[in-house]
Design a protein around this motif. Structure first.
Motif, PDB file in Angstrom:
ATOM      1  N   ARG A   1     -15.285  -4.424   9.678  1.00 20.37           N
ATOM      2  CA  ARG A   1     -14.827  -5.743   8.954  1.00 20.37           C
ATOM      3  C   ARG A   1     -15.605  -5.788   7.689  1.00 20.37           C
ATOM      4  O   ARG A   1     -15.076  -5.831   6.566  1.00 20.37           O
ATOM      5  N   GLU A   2     -16.788  -5.561   7.700  1.00 25.00           N
ATOM      6  CA  GLU A   2     -17.831  -5.544   6.573  1.00 25.00           C
ATOM      7  C   GLU A   2     -17.348  -4.301   5.645  1.00 25.00           C
ATOM      8  O   GLU A   2     -17.582  -4.314   4.395  1.00 25.00           O
TER       9      GLU A   2
ATOM     10  N   ASP B   1     -15.282  -1.848   0.810  1.00 26.77           N
ATOM     11  CA  ASP B   1     -14.459  -0.895   0.061  1.00 26.77           C
ATOM     12  C   ASP B   1     -13.393  -1.687  -0.730  1.00 26.77           C
ATOM     13  O   ASP B   1     -13.161  -0.884  -1.980  1.00 26.77           O
ATOM     14  N   LEU B   2     -12.759  -2.604  -0.255  1.00 30.40           N
ATOM     15  CA  LEU B   2     -11.466  -3.198  -1.138  1.00 30.40           C
ATOM     16  C   LEU B   2     -11.956  -4.567  -1.518  1.00 30.40           C
ATOM     17  O   LEU B   2     -10.903  -5.258  -2.045  1.00 30.40           O
ATOM     18  N   GLY B   3     -13.047  -5.015  -1.315  1.00 30.60           N
ATOM     19  CA  GLY B   3     -13.280  -6.572  -1.890  1.00 30.60           C
ATOM     20  C   GLY B   3     -13.236  -7.478  -0.561  1.00 30.60           C
ATOM     21  O   GLY B   3     -12.811  -7.167   0.255  1.00 30.60           O
TER      22      GLY B   3
ATOM     23  N   ALA C   1      -6.213  -9.429   3.277  1.00 28.01           N
ATOM     24  CA  ALA C   1      -5.088  -9.954   2.599  1.00 28.01           C
ATOM     25  C   ALA C   1      -4.326  -8.872   1.672  1.00 28.01           C
ATOM     26  O   ALA C   1      -3.113  -8.745   1.770  1.00 28.01           O
ATOM     27  N   LYS C   2      -4.971  -8.210   1.059  1.00 28.59           N
ATOM     28  CA  LYS C   2      -4.487  -7.003   0.099  1.00 28.59           C
ATOM     29  C   LYS C   2      -3.677  -6.127   1.427  1.00 28.59           C
ATOM     30  O   LYS C   2      -2.792  -5.544   0.752  1.00 28.59           O
TER      31      LYS C   2
END
Length: 180
Positions: A56-57, A62-64, A69-70
C-alpha cells in the motif's frame, strides 16, 4: 452515469459487509484492497499484514497518495455507464479528491463508524485475513498517519453506526440507499 457509492471506514468497521449487501442489490463492486492483493500476487509475495502495508505504501510512494483512485478510475467509470457501483474501501483524502473531481455529484460516501474495541474484537475473530489487536492498532495508526484515511470518513455524506446488530446495520444502509 449511475449511482456510485463509496464505503469508507476504519479496518473492521464493516465496509465489506455494506459492499456485499449492495452487491446483492445489483451494484458492481470495486474493491480497493484488491489492488494491493493483486500487486502482491504479481510480485510473488505472501499476503500478510506486513506485506500488505508495504505494498500500500509503495504504491502511494510511486503513484502519489491518490494511487488507488488513479488505478481504479477507468474501471469505475466503465462500470458506472450501465450499473450502480459500490467502492469498497476508499482510503485516502487524495483518492477522495480525485474521485470527487472526476465523478462529482454521481458519487456519495457512506462512513461506517464502529467503536475501536468492537472493531478489534471483530478483526481477531474474522475468518479472512484476521488481525491481532496489536496488528489492528498498528494498521489504524499507519492508515491515519501515512495515508490520511480519516478525512474521507469525517467528510462522508452519510454515516452508519455499526455497534449493534446486523439487522440494525442493514436497516440504516437501506435508508441511506433510498435517499441516494
Amino acid at each position: 452515469m449511475n449511482k456510485i457509492v463509496a464505503i469508507v471506514g476504519m479496518c473492521g468497521s464493516g465496509k465489506s459487509i455494506a459492499s456485499d449487501i449492495l452487491e446483492k442489490k445489483g451494484f458492481q463492486k470495486v474493491y480497493f484492497g484488491g489492488v494491493t492483493l493483486e500487486k502482491l500476487k504479481e510480485k510473488g509475495l505472501e499476503v500478510t499484514p506486513e506485506n500488505e502495508k508495504m505494498m500500500r505504501e509503495k504504491l502511494r510512494e510511486d503513484l502519489g497518495m491518490g494511487a488507488f483512485a488513479k488505478i481504479l478510475l477507468p474501471k469505475i467509470k466503465e462500470l458506472s455507464i450501465e450499473n450502480n457501483v459500490v467502492l469498497d474501501g476508499l482510503y485516502s483524502w487524495e483518492e477522495y479528491k480525485i474521485l470527487n473531481e472526476e465523478l462529482g455529484k454521481d458519487m456519495k460516501t457512506i462512513a461506517i463508524i464502529t467503536d475501536k474495541k468492537i472493531r478489534y474484537k471483530r478483526l481477531t475473530e474474522r475468518e479472512i485475513r484476521p488481525l491481532t489487536k496489536k496488528e489492528a492498532k498498528e494498521r489504524d495508526l499507519a492508515e491515519i498517519e501515512n495515508i490520511a484515511k480519516a478525512p474521507p470518513i469525517a467528510y462522508a455524506d452519510y454515516f452508519i453506526l455499526n455497534n449493534g446488530t446486523l439487522e440494525e446495520y442493514e436497516k440504516r444502509l437501506e435508508e441511506i440507499i433510498k435517499q441516494i
